[in-house]
Every structure is written in C-alpha cells, then in structure tokens.
Scaffold this active site. Structure first.
Site, PDB file in Angstrom:
ATOM      1  N   GLY A   1      -1.997  -2.278  -2.447  1.00  0.00           N
ATOM      2  CA  GLY A   1      -3.407  -2.615  -2.249  1.00  0.00           C
ATOM      3  C   GLY A   1      -3.744  -3.937  -2.373  1.00  0.00           C
ATOM      4  O   GLY A   1      -2.877  -4.927  -1.592  1.00  0.00           O
ATOM      5  N   GLU A   2      -4.532  -4.369  -3.018  1.00  0.00           N
ATOM      6  CA  GLU A   2      -4.945  -5.731  -2.951  1.00  0.00           C
ATOM      7  C   GLU A   2      -5.284  -6.057  -4.779  1.00  0.00           C
ATOM      8  O   GLU A   2      -6.188  -5.721  -5.088  1.00  0.00           O
ATOM      9  CB  GLU A   2      -6.338  -6.140  -2.339  1.00  0.00           C
ATOM     10  N   SER A   3      -4.179  -6.853  -5.338  1.00  0.00           N
ATOM     11  CA  SER A   3      -4.345  -6.814  -6.942  1.00  0.00           C
ATOM     12  C   SER A   3      -5.594  -7.511  -7.074  1.00  0.00           C
ATOM     13  O   SER A   3      -6.168  -7.091  -8.495  1.00  0.00           O
ATOM     14  CB  SER A   3      -3.147  -7.560  -7.496  1.00  0.00           C
TER      15      SER A   3
ATOM     16  N   CYS B   1       4.059  -3.100  -5.180  1.00  0.00           N
ATOM     17  CA  CYS B   1       3.494  -4.243  -4.441  1.00  0.00           C
ATOM     18  C   CYS B   1       2.162  -4.761  -5.289  1.00  0.00           C
ATOM     19  O   CYS B   1       2.657  -5.485  -6.349  1.00  0.00           O
ATOM     20  CB  CYS B   1       3.276  -3.615  -3.143  1.00  0.00           C
TER      21      CYS B   1
ATOM     22  N   ARG C   1       2.213 -13.740  -5.686  1.00  0.00           N
ATOM     23  CA  ARG C   1       1.777 -13.172  -4.535  1.00  0.00           C
ATOM     24  C   ARG C   1       2.178 -13.591  -3.180  1.00  0.00           C
ATOM     25  O   ARG C   1       2.151 -14.800  -3.066  1.00  0.00           O
ATOM     26  CB  ARG C   1       0.201 -13.106  -4.752  1.00  0.00           C
TER      27      ARG C   1
ATOM     28  N   ILE D   1       4.883  -5.518   2.639  1.00  0.00           N
ATOM     29  CA  ILE D   1       3.567  -5.557   3.356  1.00  0.00           C
ATOM     30  C   ILE D   1       2.731  -6.843   2.409  1.00  0.00           C
ATOM     31  O   ILE D   1       2.571  -6.554   1.610  1.00  0.00           O
ATOM     32  CB  ILE D   1       2.777  -4.464   3.378  1.00  0.00           C
ATOM     33  N   ARG D   2       2.706  -8.031   3.036  1.00  0.00           N
ATOM     34  CA  ARG D   2       2.279  -9.060   2.051  1.00  0.00           C
ATOM     35  C   ARG D   2       2.607  -9.144   0.646  1.00  0.00           C
ATOM     36  O   ARG D   2       1.940  -9.154  -0.293  1.00  0.00           O
ATOM     37  CB  ARG D   2       0.743  -9.140   2.132  1.00  0.00           C
TER      38      ARG D   2
ATOM     39  N   HIS E   1       7.398  -0.605  -0.511  1.00  0.00           N
ATOM     40  CA  HIS E   1       6.480   0.686  -0.337  1.00  0.00           C
ATOM     41  C   HIS E   1       7.329   1.865  -0.203  1.00  0.00           C
ATOM     42  O   HIS E   1       7.421   2.184   0.782  1.00  0.00           O
ATOM     43  CB  HIS E   1       5.606   0.639   0.552  1.00  0.00           C
TER      44      HIS E   1
ATOM     45  N   GLU F   1       6.814   4.674  -0.696  1.00  0.00           N
ATOM     46  CA  GLU F   1       5.667   5.726  -0.372  1.00  0.00           C
ATOM     47  C   GLU F   1       5.501   5.929   1.142  1.00  0.00           C
ATOM     48  O   GLU F   1       4.849   6.973   1.532  1.00  0.00           O
ATOM     49  CB  GLU F   1       4.499   5.806  -1.189  1.00  0.00           C
TER      50      GLU F   1
HETATM   51  N1  GLN Z   1      -0.910  -9.105  -1.321  1.00  0.00           N
HETATM   52  C1  GLN Z   1      -1.334  -8.295  -2.023  1.00  0.00           C
HETATM   53  C2  GLN Z   1      -1.855  -8.472  -3.504  1.00  0.00           C
HETATM   54  O1  GLN Z   1      -1.852  -9.772  -3.578  1.00  0.00           O
HETATM   55  C3  GLN Z   1      -0.286  -6.922  -2.130  1.00  0.00           C
HETATM   56  C4  GLN Z   1       0.199  -6.531  -0.730  1.00  0.00           C
HETATM   57  C5  GLN Z   1       0.214  -4.702  -1.143  1.00  0.00           C
HETATM   58  O2  GLN Z   1       0.010  -4.176  -2.113  1.00  0.00           O
HETATM   59  N2  GLN Z   1       0.805  -4.375  -0.027  1.00  0.00           N
HETATM   60  O3  GLN Z   1      -2.260  -7.704  -4.195  1.00  0.00           O
END
Ligand code: GLN
Length: 197
Positions: free
Chosen positions: A50-52, A82, A111, A140-141, A177, A179
């Site tokens: 997600g987004e940390s 992630c 990150r 993904i990112r 990921h 999942e």
């Molecule tokens: N870039 C996201 C973060 O800094 C992580 C991306 C992801 O969980 N797919 O949290």
C-alpha cells in the site's frame, strides 16, 4: 498461541483483501486486523502493500502502532510485503517528513528505490526456500533492502544483487507482491513458519 488461531492481515490500508483471499485459499482462517483486540487473537500477521506513510499514520491514529511493536518484540510471526516490509524496517531511507516505522527488522530499506521511470516491473526470481521453480515477482513502487544486519538472512535478490526478500527470527519480508500472481508458495512458507512458532 493455539494451533488453530486465525492469521491476521493488517487492514488499515492497501491490498489486504488479496492477502486474506490467498491465505483462505491455503486453508488458513484469515481475518482483518484493525484494532488491538483483533491483533491479540492472531497467531501471525501479514502487513500488506500500500503506502507506508499512510499506514504509519493510520496505525498511530488507531492506537495500533504500540501494540504492533509489542507483538513484533514478543515474537509474533509477521510477514511484510512492499509497504509492509517498509513498516518492519529499523531504518527507512527516503521516508516522508515525520514518517515512522514499527521496526524490528535489522535492515535499511529505501522506499521507491526503482525511481519514477520504473514504477513497476516483473521478473522471475530464484527463492530457494519456496522451492526450485523460479517465482514470478511483481514490483510496484517497490523498496529495496540496502543494508542487512548480521542476524538477517537474504532469501532473494535481483540479478544485480539488490536484496528483495529477507527473514530474521519471527520476521519475513518481500519487496514484491506474491498475493498478486497466483503463486501461493510464499504465503505457504509463512504459514509453515507460524505452525513452527
Ligand atoms: N511506495 C510504497 C511506500 O512507500 C510501497 C508500494 C507498495 O506497497 N506497492 O509505501
């Protein structure tokens, strides 16, 4: 913890539903965790992607950050993917202002390590602990593990040597990921670790 206790997935933000579906498909009783009472009941915990920085804020807002740190310190098996791996890292590089992690993993994680030109990519990775066949991995990112402490084992790295999966005691992490690909071997590996804990 009882052998048939559920496996939790931190459900503050991110792709927690996908993890719950994979764990259920493997026969585990997977439950969403949003409150300390729910955390107290689980035999293991997945922290999803997600987004940390958002997950960090929400975990503090919901009073979950301290219970999560205590659970990690007490030996609860925790698997971070992630953003979840970022949450577990002792040191987060390129964090946003004020961003905190739960910590526990003696690693430095950067990150968005692949830059804006490479938001996402897929590769086949050798991950010996899950079996001989390479695992298709979606990034993904994604973060990269830039330093590992003495007690950390590297489970997978890219061809250029960059570390993307680690374990240390009760903690497990992937930059990618599992999942999302239908290959459930990494989740099975986590469930096996819970069974042994
Ligand atoms: N870039 C996201 C973060 O800094 C992580 C991306 C992801 O969980 N797919 O949290």
């Amino acid at each position: 913890m009882a052998g048939n206790a559920p496996v939790g997935v931190l459900a503050l933000q991110g792709d927690f539903r996908e993890h719950i579906a994979v764990l259920n498909s493997l026969g585990a009783d997977a439950v969403a965790v949003r409150r300390p009472e729910e955390l107290a009941r689980v035999a293991g915990l997945v922290i999803p992607g997600g987004e940390s920085s958002v997950m960090d804020k929400l975990s503090r807002m919901f009073g979950l950050a301290e219970p999560l740190k205590a659970a990690i310190a007490s030996g609860l098996p925790v698997y971070g993917t992630c953003a979840g791996l970022i949450m577990l890292a002792d040191t987060v590089l390129d964090s946003i202002d004020g961003q905190q992690s739960l910590g526990g993993f003696d690693i430095d994680v950067r990150r968005n390590a692949f830059g804006s030109q490479t938001d996402s990519f897929e590769v086949d990775l050798d991950i010996p602990v899950v079996g001989e066949a390479p695992m298709h991995a979606v990034f993904i990112r994604a973060p990269v593990v830039e330093r590992v402490g003495d007690s950390v084992t590297v489970l997978a790295a890219l061809d250029d040597g960059r570390v993307v999966s680690v374990e240390q005691g009760n903690l497990l992490g992937t930059s990618f990921h599992p999942e999302m690909t239908g290959d459930t071997r990494f989740h099975q590996y986590f469930l096996d670790r819970i069974a042994k804990a």
